[in-house]
Design a protein around this motif. Structure first.
Motif, PDB file in Angstrom:
ATOM      1  N   TYR A  75     -18.630  29.443   6.181  1.00 15.37           N
ATOM      2  CA  TYR A  75     -17.560  29.365   5.183  1.00 15.37           C
ATOM      3  C   TYR A  75     -16.229  29.384   5.908  1.00 15.37           C
ATOM      4  CZ  TYR A  75     -14.327  30.787   1.490  1.00 15.37           C
ATOM      5  OH  TYR A  75     -13.255  30.854   0.632  1.00 15.37           O
ATOM      6  N   ARG A  76     -15.295  28.551   5.439  1.00 13.43           N
ATOM      7  CA  ARG A  76     -13.963  28.477   6.048  1.00 13.43           C
ATOM      8  C   ARG A  76     -12.898  28.450   4.961  1.00 13.43           C
ATOM      9  NH1 ARG A  76     -12.833  25.127  10.818  1.00 13.43           N
ATOM     10  NH2 ARG A  76     -11.952  23.619   9.372  1.00 13.43           N
ATOM     11  N   GLU A 132      -7.618  33.270   3.709  1.00 12.90           N
ATOM     12  CA  GLU A 132      -8.559  34.081   2.923  1.00 12.90           C
ATOM     13  C   GLU A 132      -7.937  35.432   2.576  1.00 12.90           C
ATOM     14  OE1 GLU A 132     -12.557  34.855   1.327  1.00 12.90           O
ATOM     15  OE2 GLU A 132     -11.361  33.076   1.806  1.00 12.90           O
ATOM     16  N   SER A 168      -8.557  39.351   1.790  1.00 10.37           N
ATOM     17  CA  SER A 168      -9.544  40.410   1.981  1.00 10.37           C
ATOM     18  C   SER A 168      -9.422  41.403   0.840  1.00 10.37           C
ATOM     19  CB  SER A 168      -9.315  41.111   3.327  1.00 10.37           C
ATOM     20  OG  SER A 168     -10.147  42.252   3.441  1.00 10.37           O
ATOM     21  N   TRP A 199      -9.447  31.591   8.440  1.00 14.38           N
ATOM     22  CA  TRP A 199     -10.686  32.354   8.298  1.00 14.38           C
ATOM     23  C   TRP A 199     -11.916  31.460   8.492  1.00 14.38           C
ATOM     24  CZ3 TRP A 199     -12.869  36.938   8.097  1.00 14.38           C
ATOM     25  CH2 TRP A 199     -14.071  37.129   7.398  1.00 14.38           C
ATOM     26  N   HIS A 235     -15.909  32.418   8.569  1.00 15.67           N
ATOM     27  CA  HIS A 235     -16.911  33.465   8.418  1.00 15.67           C
ATOM     28  C   HIS A 235     -18.221  33.074   9.094  1.00 15.67           C
ATOM     29  CE1 HIS A 235     -20.306  35.415   6.285  1.00 15.67           C
ATOM     30  NE2 HIS A 235     -19.504  36.484   6.320  1.00 15.67           N
ATOM     31  N   GLY A 256     -19.657  39.410   6.238  1.00 14.68           N
ATOM     32  CA  GLY A 256     -18.235  39.594   5.965  1.00 14.68           C
ATOM     33  C   GLY A 256     -17.366  39.533   7.205  1.00 14.68           C
ATOM     34  N   GLY A 296     -15.723  37.386  10.517  1.00 10.88           N
ATOM     35  CA  GLY A 296     -15.354  36.023  10.869  1.00 10.88           C
ATOM     36  C   GLY A 296     -14.193  36.005  11.844  1.00 10.88           C
ATOM     37  N   HIS A 333     -10.304  35.121  12.622  1.00 13.28           N
ATOM     38  CA  HIS A 333      -9.052  34.938  11.890  1.00 13.28           C
ATOM     39  C   HIS A 333      -7.886  35.427  12.742  1.00 13.28           C
ATOM     40  CE1 HIS A 333      -8.274  39.209  10.796  1.00 13.28           C
ATOM     41  NE2 HIS A 333      -9.578  39.320  10.629  1.00 13.28           N
ATOM     42  N   CYS A 337     -14.444  41.834  12.383  1.00 16.18           N
ATOM     43  CA  CYS A 337     -13.987  40.461  12.592  1.00 16.18           C
ATOM     44  C   CYS A 337     -13.537  40.240  14.022  1.00 16.18           C
ATOM     45  CB  CYS A 337     -12.846  40.133  11.632  1.00 16.18           C
ATOM     46  SG  CYS A 337     -13.376  40.015   9.910  1.00 16.18           S
TER      47      CYS A 337
END
Length: 293
Positions: A220-221, A225, A227, A237, A239, A243, A245, A247, A263
């Motif tokens: 997923y991009r 994004e 949070s 972002w 992912h 949860g 990813g 960033h 992350c």
């Protein structure tokens, strides 16, 4: 009979004084917060020196303030000459072309020479105009503050991590792969086994939020994004698991006292570059483990 009247008056006076003292007494259990009623009249004034009484005596009676007499004039002292305070100057760091020399000069020179791309410098442990320019360029590229050309602890740490990162340790295979060395806190990108983005700095999950090693896929991009748990925007972002990813960082990347919640934090330029290189389906390989997690 006259003596009886005098005694009666004295008894009445004592009763009045005792009742009055009880009614205005400060309640020590109230803590002065109003729970035990108002503070006695004149309490605030006494604190400021504005009261015209000296407070109650041992029998609860107020004592009149002692009349103040006019002070006798004092002779005006003759001014005296005082020597100006002397200060011991702190030892200044040696500077060359406006750059202070850091305590890790030779080591930083060594790692920057190994990395290349930051200009000519001499590995001799002595600051020079060329060394200063190279260190400043390095600090600016990797978001180290302040950019002053000094070979301090953060500059040494970043240079050492980058210079000792081995891109070949990441088993990429075909296509584009994002690689993360959790031990050195570095990240780079490969395509068909060739480096297309050299190692750069990152910051992963702190203690209690360890970023797990393994092989994953970007699924997923979102260029921006939100949070929900931490109420902060996550630019660029991408992912890949649980949860977590890639960033852009929202804090100073080189503050090691904190970390992410799993992350992979990136500097702005690196987050943009990885966004351009990645897509849904991009392979993600994480090796090692962040120290302290």
């Amino acid at each position: 009979m006259k003596h009886v009247r005098i005694a009666s008056r004295l008894v009445a006076l004592v009763v009045v004084v005792l009742v009055g003292a009880s009614a205005c007494a400060f309640d020590p259990q109230s803590g002065g917060s109003g729970g035990g009623g108002a503070a006695p009249a004149g309490a605030a004034e006494q604190a400021t020196g504005a009261s015209d009484t000296l407070g109650p005596d041992q029998h609860g009676r107020s004592r009149p303030a002692t009349p103040t007499s006019k002070p006798s004039p004092k002779p005006t002292p003759k001014p005296t000459r005082t020597a100006a305070p002397t200060t011991t100057p702190s030892p200044a760091r040696p500077t060359v072309a406006g750059c202070p020399q850091g305590q890790h000069q030779r080591a930083v020179e060594t790692y920057l020479a190994r990395l290349g791309g930051f200009g000519a410098l001499t590995v001799d442990g002595r600051q020079s105009a060329a060394d200063c320019a190279a260190i400043k360029k390095f600090q600016k590229r990797y978001g180290i503050r302040p950019v002053e050309g000094r070979a301090g602890p953060t500059t040494l740490d970043v240079a050492q991590r980058l210079a000792t990162t081995d891109p070949a340790r990441c088993k990429a295979g075909t296509g584009t792969t994002f690689c993360v060395d959790l031990t050195r806190q570095t990240v780079w990108a490969l395509r068909n086994g060739k480096v297309i983005m050299g190692p750069t700095v990152t910051r992963t999950g702190m203690s209690g939020y360890r970023t797990p090693a393994g092989t994953y896929t970007v699924n997923y991009r979102n260029p921006k994004e939100w949070s929900d748990p931490y109420e902060v925007w996550l630019p660029y972002w991408q992912h890949f698991t649980q949860g977590m990813g890639f960033h852009e960082t929202t804090t100073y990347l080189h503050d090691k006292s904190i970390g992410s919640h799993g992350c992979v934090n990136l500097l702005h330029a690196d987050a943009v570059r990885m966004w351009e290189l990645g897509k849904v389906g991009t392979r993600v390989v994480l090796i090692g483990r962040r120290p302290g997690t």
